[in-house]
Design a protein around this motif. Structure first.
Motif, PDB file in Angstrom:
ATOM      1  N   VAL A 126     -12.671   5.463   8.088  1.00  0.00           N
ATOM      2  CA  VAL A 126     -13.239   5.639   9.419  1.00  0.00           C
ATOM      3  C   VAL A 126     -13.280   7.114   9.808  1.00  0.00           C
ATOM      4  CG1 VAL A 126     -12.804   5.225  11.876  1.00  0.00           C
ATOM      5  CG2 VAL A 126     -12.695   3.333  10.261  1.00  0.00           C
ATOM      6  N   LEU A 127     -12.238   7.830   9.472  1.00  0.00           N
ATOM      7  CA  LEU A 127     -12.155   9.233   9.879  1.00  0.00           C
ATOM      8  C   LEU A 127     -12.800  10.193   8.888  1.00  0.00           C
ATOM      9  CD1 LEU A 127      -8.529   9.295  11.325  1.00  0.00           C
ATOM     10  CD2 LEU A 127     -10.689   9.034  12.550  1.00  0.00           C
ATOM     11  N   TRP A 128     -13.296   9.666   7.792  1.00  0.00           N
ATOM     12  CA  TRP A 128     -13.881  10.506   6.741  1.00  0.00           C
ATOM     13  C   TRP A 128     -15.116  11.230   7.265  1.00  0.00           C
ATOM     14  CZ3 TRP A 128     -11.876  11.727   2.191  1.00  0.00           C
ATOM     15  CH2 TRP A 128     -12.701  12.358   1.272  1.00  0.00           C
ATOM     16  N   LYS A 129     -15.200  12.507   6.954  1.00  0.00           N
ATOM     17  CA  LYS A 129     -16.376  13.279   7.366  1.00  0.00           C
ATOM     18  C   LYS A 129     -17.377  13.244   6.221  1.00  0.00           C
ATOM     19  CE  LYS A 129     -14.045  16.295  10.558  1.00  0.00           C
ATOM     20  NZ  LYS A 129     -13.909  17.625  11.073  1.00  0.00           N
ATOM     21  N   GLY A 130     -18.371  12.393   6.359  1.00  0.00           N
ATOM     22  CA  GLY A 130     -19.390  12.253   5.326  1.00  0.00           C
ATOM     23  C   GLY A 130     -20.669  12.959   5.731  1.00  0.00           C
ATOM     24  N   ALA A 131     -21.763  12.464   5.257  1.00  0.00           N
ATOM     25  CA  ALA A 131     -23.067  13.074   5.511  1.00  0.00           C
ATOM     26  C   ALA A 131     -23.430  13.043   6.989  1.00  0.00           C
ATOM     27  CB  ALA A 131     -24.139  12.355   4.701  1.00  0.00           C
ATOM     28  N   TYR A 132     -22.900  12.069   7.742  1.00  0.00           N
ATOM     29  CA  TYR A 132     -23.239  11.939   9.155  1.00  0.00           C
ATOM     30  C   TYR A 132     -22.191  12.544  10.072  1.00  0.00           C
ATOM     31  CZ  TYR A 132     -26.594   8.729   7.185  1.00  0.00           C
ATOM     32  OH  TYR A 132     -27.599   8.186   6.441  1.00  0.00           O
ATOM     33  N   GLY A 133     -21.151  13.141   9.508  1.00  0.00           N
ATOM     34  CA  GLY A 133     -20.117  13.757  10.325  1.00  0.00           C
ATOM     35  C   GLY A 133     -19.105  12.747  10.834  1.00  0.00           C
ATOM     36  N   TYR A 134     -18.268  13.184  11.735  1.00  0.00           N
ATOM     37  CA  TYR A 134     -17.199  12.363  12.304  1.00  0.00           C
ATOM     38  C   TYR A 134     -17.787  11.276  13.196  1.00  0.00           C
ATOM     39  CZ  TYR A 134     -13.056  11.161  14.981  1.00  0.00           C
ATOM     40  OH  TYR A 134     -12.037  10.479  15.577  1.00  0.00           O
ATOM     41  N   ASN A 135     -17.359  10.060  12.984  1.00  0.00           N
ATOM     42  CA  ASN A 135     -17.861   8.932  13.757  1.00  0.00           C
ATOM     43  C   ASN A 135     -16.806   8.535  14.788  1.00  0.00           C
ATOM     44  OD1 ASN A 135     -18.991   6.635  14.777  1.00  0.00           O
ATOM     45  ND2 ASN A 135     -19.668   5.872  12.794  1.00  0.00           N
ATOM     46  N   GLY A 136     -16.810   9.202  15.932  1.00  0.00           N
ATOM     47  CA  GLY A 136     -15.809   8.971  16.969  1.00  0.00           C
ATOM     48  C   GLY A 136     -15.865   7.587  17.567  1.00  0.00           C
ATOM     49  N   GLN A 137     -17.067   7.044  17.740  1.00  0.00           N
ATOM     50  CA  GLN A 137     -17.189   5.706  18.320  1.00  0.00           C
ATOM     51  C   GLN A 137     -16.531   4.653  17.435  1.00  0.00           C
ATOM     52  OE1 GLN A 137     -21.435   5.466  18.757  1.00  0.00           O
ATOM     53  NE2 GLN A 137     -21.336   5.991  20.938  1.00  0.00           N
ATOM     54  N   TYR A 185       3.003  -7.490   3.919  1.00  0.00           N
ATOM     55  CA  TYR A 185       3.184  -6.302   4.756  1.00  0.00           C
ATOM     56  C   TYR A 185       2.696  -5.045   4.044  1.00  0.00           C
ATOM     57  CZ  TYR A 185       6.481  -9.328   7.264  1.00  0.00           C
ATOM     58  OH  TYR A 185       7.067 -10.364   7.949  1.00  0.00           O
ATOM     59  N   ILE A 186       3.069  -4.893   2.781  1.00  0.00           N
ATOM     60  CA  ILE A 186       2.683  -3.696   2.024  1.00  0.00           C
ATOM     61  C   ILE A 186       1.175  -3.664   1.794  1.00  0.00           C
ATOM     62  CG2 ILE A 186       2.890  -2.561  -0.233  1.00  0.00           C
ATOM     63  CD1 ILE A 186       5.862  -3.541  -0.203  1.00  0.00           C
ATOM     64  N   ALA A 187       0.601  -4.810   1.407  1.00  0.00           N
ATOM     65  CA  ALA A 187      -0.849  -4.863   1.176  1.00  0.00           C
ATOM     66  C   ALA A 187      -1.616  -4.547   2.457  1.00  0.00           C
ATOM     67  CB  ALA A 187      -1.245  -6.241   0.642  1.00  0.00           C
ATOM     68  N   ASN A 188      -1.179  -5.079   3.580  1.00  0.00           N
ATOM     69  CA  ASN A 188      -1.855  -4.803   4.850  1.00  0.00           C
ATOM     70  C   ASN A 188      -1.707  -3.350   5.266  1.00  0.00           C
ATOM     71  OD1 ASN A 188      -2.867  -7.362   5.140  1.00  0.00           O
ATOM     72  ND2 ASN A 188      -1.177  -8.083   6.391  1.00  0.00           N
ATOM     73  N   THR A 189      -0.550  -2.760   5.004  1.00  0.00           N
ATOM     74  CA  THR A 189      -0.355  -1.346   5.329  1.00  0.00           C
ATOM     75  C   THR A 189      -1.277  -0.468   4.495  1.00  0.00           C
ATOM     76  OG1 THR A 189       1.939  -1.781   5.930  1.00  0.00           O
ATOM     77  CG2 THR A 189       1.352   0.514   5.452  1.00  0.00           C
ATOM     78  N   VAL A 190      -1.381  -0.766   3.206  1.00  0.00           N
ATOM     79  CA  VAL A 190      -2.284  -0.004   2.332  1.00  0.00           C
ATOM     80  C   VAL A 190      -3.729  -0.148   2.809  1.00  0.00           C
ATOM     81  CG1 VAL A 190      -3.226   0.128  -0.020  1.00  0.00           C
ATOM     82  CG2 VAL A 190      -0.760  -0.039   0.338  1.00  0.00           C
ATOM     83  N   GLN A 191      -4.123  -1.367   3.160  1.00  0.00           N
ATOM     84  CA  GLN A 191      -5.484  -1.594   3.661  1.00  0.00           C
ATOM     85  C   GLN A 191      -5.721  -0.837   4.969  1.00  0.00           C
ATOM     86  OE1 GLN A 191      -6.246  -5.797   3.979  1.00  0.00           O
ATOM     87  NE2 GLN A 191      -5.669  -6.169   1.852  1.00  0.00           N
ATOM     88  N   PHE A 192      -4.712  -0.821   5.838  1.00  0.00           N
ATOM     89  CA  PHE A 192      -4.847  -0.119   7.109  1.00  0.00           C
ATOM     90  C   PHE A 192      -5.022   1.384   6.892  1.00  0.00           C
ATOM     91  CE2 PHE A 192      -2.745   2.243  10.547  1.00  0.00           C
ATOM     92  CZ  PHE A 192      -3.617   1.929  11.576  1.00  0.00           C
ATOM     93  N   VAL A 193      -4.183   1.959   6.033  1.00  0.00           N
ATOM     94  CA  VAL A 193      -4.289   3.398   5.754  1.00  0.00           C
ATOM     95  C   VAL A 193      -5.646   3.715   5.135  1.00  0.00           C
ATOM     96  CG1 VAL A 193      -3.332   5.271   4.344  1.00  0.00           C
ATOM     97  CG2 VAL A 193      -1.801   3.747   5.593  1.00  0.00           C
ATOM     98  N   ALA A 194      -6.098   2.886   4.199  1.00  0.00           N
ATOM     99  CA  ALA A 194      -7.412   3.102   3.590  1.00  0.00           C
ATOM    100  C   ALA A 194      -8.520   3.016   4.630  1.00  0.00           C
ATOM    101  CB  ALA A 194      -7.652   2.087   2.471  1.00  0.00           C
ATOM    102  N   ALA A 195      -8.408   2.059   5.548  1.00  0.00           N
ATOM    103  CA  ALA A 195      -9.423   1.920   6.597  1.00  0.00           C
ATOM    104  C   ALA A 195      -9.443   3.140   7.511  1.00  0.00           C
ATOM    105  CB  ALA A 195      -9.176   0.657   7.406  1.00  0.00           C
TER     106      ALA A 195
END
Length: 161
Positions: free
Chosen positions: A116-127, A102-112
């Motif tokens: 996904v929401l990280w604003k990188g060189a291409y900006g926000y990836n809403g899709q 449960y803890i490992a999956n929660t950490v992986q989920f938060v990291a994901a």
């Protein structure tokens, strides 16, 4: 066979899927202990990865250099980590192992979510965020449905006794 097919599709799309699908079916539907389901799903994922790697390498034109580099980084971790983890898990109570999952999956989920929401060189990836949200909702529904179905089958088996 259906679970293997769906798990294989998820693995092809996301890099993981066979192991979590088999684990969920074992624990939620068949009521197998996490201590048994964990090494089973690890072995199945190892077989699936090996077959996919060799199929791509020899019949589909070879591996991309970056994918090969990622694979080479994972080999020592999996080669030593999987057997050691399985050995250590054999000495843990099943609830300790379940909480670790449960803890490992929660950490992986938060990291994901952060990735996904990280604003990188291409900006926000809403899709990607919407698609990820849909997959998460579908998985939650599937796991709840599978648990309820397993409960019904378990109660039916008790009635037969």
């Amino acid at each position: 066979m259906l679970v293997g097919f769906v798990g294989g599709l998820l693995t092809g799309l996301a890099g993981s899927g066979m192991d979590i699908t088999v684990f969920a079916v074992h624990t939620l539907y068949f009521r197998v202990s996490e201590k048994t389901a964990t090494p089973t799903s690890v072995i199945l994922m190892a077989i699936n990865t090996s077959v996919g790697f060799f199929f791509k390498s020899f019949w589909l034109g070879g591996m991309e250099p970056q994918a090969l580099t990622f694979w080479l980084v994972c080999v020592p971790v999996v080669t030593f980590g999987a057997p050691i983890g399985s050995w250590l898990a054999s000495y843990c109570h099943r609830l300790v192992l379940a909480w670790f999952v449960y803890i490992a999956n929660t950490v992986q989920f938060v990291a994901a979510v952060i990735i996904v929401l990280w604003k990188g060189a291409y900006g926000y990836n809403g899709q990607l965020a919407v698609a990820s949200g849909c997959v998460i909702c579908l998985q939650a529904w599937f796991f709840c449905w599978l648990e309820r179905l397993g409960r019904v089958v378990d109660e039916g088996a008790r009635d037969l006794e």
